[in-house]
Write a protein that holds these residues in place. Structure first.
Motif, mmCIF file in Angstrom:
data_model
loop_
_atom_site.group_PDB
_atom_site.id
_atom_site.type_symbol
_atom_site.label_atom_id
_atom_site.label_comp_id
_atom_site.label_asym_id
_atom_site.label_seq_id
_atom_site.Cartn_x
_atom_site.Cartn_y
_atom_site.Cartn_z
ATOM 1 N N MET A 1 0.844 -1.170 0.000
ATOM 2 C CA MET A 1 0.000 0.000 0.000
ATOM 3 C C MET A 1 0.896 1.242 0.000
ATOM 4 N N GLN A 2 0.605 2.183 -0.864
ATOM 5 C CA GLN A 2 1.448 3.362 -1.017
ATOM 6 C C GLN A 2 1.544 4.166 0.280
ATOM 7 N N GLY A 3 2.782 4.480 0.651
ATOM 8 C CA GLY A 3 3.030 5.344 1.799
ATOM 9 C C GLY A 3 3.032 4.668 3.143
ATOM 10 N N ILE A 4 2.753 3.380 3.184
ATOM 11 C CA ILE A 4 2.741 2.665 4.458
ATOM 12 C C ILE A 4 3.914 1.701 4.501
ATOM 13 N N LYS A 5 4.708 1.829 5.534
ATOM 14 C CA LYS A 5 5.837 0.930 5.775
ATOM 15 C C LYS A 5 5.353 -0.166 6.714
ATOM 16 N N THR A 6 5.623 -1.420 6.373
ATOM 17 C CA THR A 6 5.217 -2.547 7.199
ATOM 18 C C THR A 6 6.446 -3.340 7.606
ATOM 19 N N LEU A 7 6.501 -3.670 8.890
ATOM 20 C CA LEU A 7 7.600 -4.438 9.461
ATOM 21 C C LEU A 7 7.040 -5.591 10.281
ATOM 22 N N LYS A 8 7.857 -6.572 10.541
ATOM 23 C CA LYS A 8 7.481 -7.685 11.416
ATOM 24 C C LYS A 8 8.007 -7.427 12.819
ATOM 25 N N SER A 9 7.276 -7.904 13.805
ATOM 26 C CA SER A 9 7.719 -7.840 15.187
ATOM 27 C C SER A 9 7.985 -9.254 15.671
ATOM 28 N N ASN A 10 8.952 -9.391 16.558
ATOM 29 C CA ASN A 10 9.259 -10.686 17.159
ATOM 30 C C ASN A 10 8.485 -10.904 18.453
ATOM 31 N N PHE A 11 7.601 -9.972 18.770
ATOM 32 C CA PHE A 11 6.848 -10.022 20.017
ATOM 33 C C PHE A 11 5.358 -10.134 19.720
ATOM 34 N N SER A 12 4.567 -10.422 20.735
ATOM 35 C CA SER A 12 3.116 -10.451 20.578
ATOM 36 C C SER A 12 2.608 -9.032 20.318
ATOM 37 N N VAL A 13 1.359 -8.929 19.914
ATOM 38 C CA VAL A 13 0.774 -7.598 19.708
ATOM 39 C C VAL A 13 0.842 -6.801 21.007
ATOM 40 N N THR A 14 0.449 -7.414 22.117
ATOM 41 C CA THR A 14 0.463 -6.712 23.410
ATOM 42 C C THR A 14 1.863 -6.246 23.772
ATOM 43 N N GLU A 15 2.845 -7.120 23.646
ATOM 44 C CA GLU A 15 4.226 -6.742 23.964
ATOM 45 C C GLU A 15 4.724 -5.630 23.035
ATOM 46 N N THR A 16 4.406 -5.727 21.764
ATOM 47 C CA THR A 16 4.837 -4.719 20.796
ATOM 48 C C THR A 16 4.215 -3.374 21.125
ATOM 49 N N VAL A 17 2.911 -3.374 21.389
ATOM 50 C CA VAL A 17 2.226 -2.132 21.752
ATOM 51 C C VAL A 17 2.849 -1.534 23.009
ATOM 52 N N ASN A 18 3.088 -2.358 24.010
ATOM 53 C CA ASN A 18 3.684 -1.859 25.259
ATOM 54 C C ASN A 18 5.072 -1.270 25.026
ATOM 55 N N LYS A 19 5.877 -1.915 24.188
ATOM 56 C CA LYS A 19 7.209 -1.399 23.883
ATOM 57 C C LYS A 19 7.115 -0.047 23.165
ATOM 58 N N ILE A 20 6.187 0.070 22.232
ATOM 59 C CA ILE A 20 6.026 1.322 21.497
ATOM 60 C C ILE A 20 5.564 2.431 22.438
ATOM 61 N N ILE A 21 4.580 2.142 23.278
ATOM 62 C CA ILE A 21 4.073 3.150 24.215
ATOM 63 C C ILE A 21 5.176 3.586 25.177
ATOM 64 N N HIS A 22 5.972 2.631 25.644
ATOM 65 C CA HIS A 22 7.090 2.959 26.536
ATOM 66 C C HIS A 22 8.091 3.878 25.833
ATOM 67 N N LYS A 23 8.401 3.571 24.587
ATOM 68 C CA LYS A 23 9.373 4.370 23.832
ATOM 69 C C LYS A 23 8.830 5.774 23.556
ATOM 70 N N ILE A 24 7.538 5.899 23.278
ATOM 71 C CA ILE A 24 6.926 7.218 23.075
ATOM 72 C C ILE A 24 7.128 8.067 24.321
ATOM 73 N N ALA A 25 6.865 7.488 25.487
ATOM 74 C CA ALA A 25 7.053 8.214 26.751
ATOM 75 C C ALA A 25 8.524 8.559 26.961
ATOM 76 N N GLU A 26 9.397 7.610 26.664
ATOM 77 C CA GLU A 26 10.839 7.831 26.805
ATOM 78 C C GLU A 26 11.315 8.989 25.924
ATOM 79 N N GLU A 27 10.722 9.133 24.757
ATOM 80 C CA GLU A 27 11.070 10.215 23.832
ATOM 81 C C GLU A 27 10.494 11.558 24.268
ATOM 82 N N GLY A 28 9.620 11.530 25.284
ATOM 83 C CA GLY A 28 8.999 12.770 25.753
ATOM 84 C C GLY A 28 7.855 13.234 24.854
#
Length: 126
Positions: A1-28
């Motif tokens: 799909m144009q303009g969308i980058k897709t990657l694979k995660s080695n974690f579950s959806v829940t773990e991936t979401v939690n890691k992303i949310i943690h990193k967002i907070a870490e970035e301020g």
């Protein structure tokens, strides 16, 4: 799909979401929302594989783009989708900075680069 980058995660959806949310907070940066589509479907008696969307951003940076070209507001805050596909693989998808620049005719490369750098660091968290 144009303009969308897709990657694979080695974690579950829940773990991936939690890691992303943690990193967002870490970035301020600000977490605007976490939408768990599967949980909402379940409340209505429907089944859906794990599917979440995370909306995040930095109003000090995003506002600069919106002031320049209001149409970008349809794509801000930034979004990351995390889902489990039919094969059980966990995927991450997001709009590329290049696509946003082209879609809205943005010329503020410095601001876009700042956003892109944070998106790169967030995606590196999974």
């Amino acid at each position: 799909m144009q303009g969308i980058k897709t990657l694979k995660s080695n974690f579950s959806v829940t773990e991936t979401v939690n890691k992303i949310i943690h990193k967002i907070a870490e970035e301020g940066w600000h977490l605007f929302a976490h939408i768990d589509h599967a949980a909402e479907a379940k409340k209505k008696g429907l089944e859906l594989r794990p599917t979440s969307v995370i909306l995040f951003g930095n109003p000090k940076i995003g506002t600069i783009l919106i002031q320049t070209k209001q149409s970008i507001a349809i794509d801000l805050p930034m979004k990351v989708m995390v889902w489990e596909d039919q094969d059980g693989a966990v995927n991450i998808g997001y709009n590329t900075i290049e696509w946003l620049k082209e879609r809205h005719g943005l010329e503020d490369s410095a601001t876009l680069q700042r956003i892109g750098e944070v998106v790169e660091r967030i995606k590196a968290s999974y």
